[in-house]
Design an enzyme around this catalytic site. Sequence first.
Site, PDB file in Angstrom:
ATOM      1  N   GLY A  92       0.752  -1.200   0.127  1.00 48.72           N
ATOM      2  CA  GLY A  92       0.100  -0.004   0.099  1.00 48.72           C
ATOM      3  C   GLY A  92       0.831   1.019  -0.078  1.00 48.72           C
ATOM      4  N   HIS A  93       0.069   2.254  -0.053  1.00 50.19           N
ATOM      5  CA  HIS A  93       0.727   3.750  -0.007  1.00 50.19           C
ATOM      6  C   HIS A  93       1.596   4.066   1.267  1.00 50.19           C
ATOM      7  CE1 HIS A  93      -3.424   4.981   1.394  1.00 50.19           C
ATOM      8  NE2 HIS A  93      -2.528   5.276   2.335  1.00 50.19           N
TER       9      HIS A  93
END
Length: 352
Positions: A256-257
């Site tokens: 994920g970010h």
Amino acid sequence: MTSTSFFARGDGLALAELAKICGGSLSVAASGDVRVTGIAALPDAGPEDVALFDNPRYRDGLAATKAGAVILSAKHAPLLPFGVVGIVVKNPSHGFTLAGRALFPAALRPGMLTSAGGIAPTATVDISAQVEDGVIVEAGAVVGPRAEIGRGTIVGCGAVVGPDCRIGRDCRIGPQTTVINALLGNRVILHPGVRIGQDGFGYSAGPEGLLKVVQIGRVVIQDDVELGANTTVDRGSVRDTVIGENTKIDNQVQVGHNVEIGRNCILVSQVAVAGSVTIGDGVVIGGQTVINGHATVGDGAQIAAISAVAGDVPPGVRWGGVPARPMREWLRELNTVRSMSGTRRVPGKQDE
């Protein structure tokens, strides 16, 4: 159908040379000039093959093998059948890995899918892109404006390198891979279908409903990282998503970010790492494990497969379960529940 190997054998190596590469010695010194050209499993090996023996359960296979040489430990050397040469090493599995690398160097990284080098006629390379000599851009690939690609890199069929992206030297960008909003170091390998740099999953709930959160960070992938097929790495929201040197990530992993992954880590297939997680150096995460957002996993920690990490994990520990907790505690709980139900004990060392 005629048997076909996709990895051609070369001239091979003399056993004396191969033993040196593996850090071992020959059980029969006089056989040092014998050449081998391939690797194979014990039952399938022929006189030009090297096989591996590292488990007594395969004793029958060793007794019947026709391999030219077998890599094994000193304690198993007496099991060698007459006429089969042993390459005696401390760690047979590692020795076999070194042998395979020496005999089949082309199998270490994905190669070209087409026979022509250079930039294919059907590839699209923007006039403002900087592509060093020796770069191969295969059919249907796209290199966007101001992108930079170092020599020795192969951009596979149908791959996309987005605007302003930088890719180092001797990289492999697999077919149908997408690289946007990203900076890649040298010798990075992206297998087919990898997606790098798309926006992360972020929404803000309000009177208007769900509003998409702007993601303006980058993905930074350092030297010698390898990402398996169909793995996805989201760009950061306001800071970078970073994958450290020599980290290896299996197929179908989600990163994920804002995630930061350290050096020399291993993430096995179908691991899901939520946003803003920090993973230290030398961490190993088993398949289908989930890491909750904003958690920190300390250096050298090991997480068992099919676990759920809800919070921070200390350095150097072995955890597992749902939620993940110290391995000894998790196994003790499982054994207690099973003993209450009358089922057998869970195997494993309870003192780990």
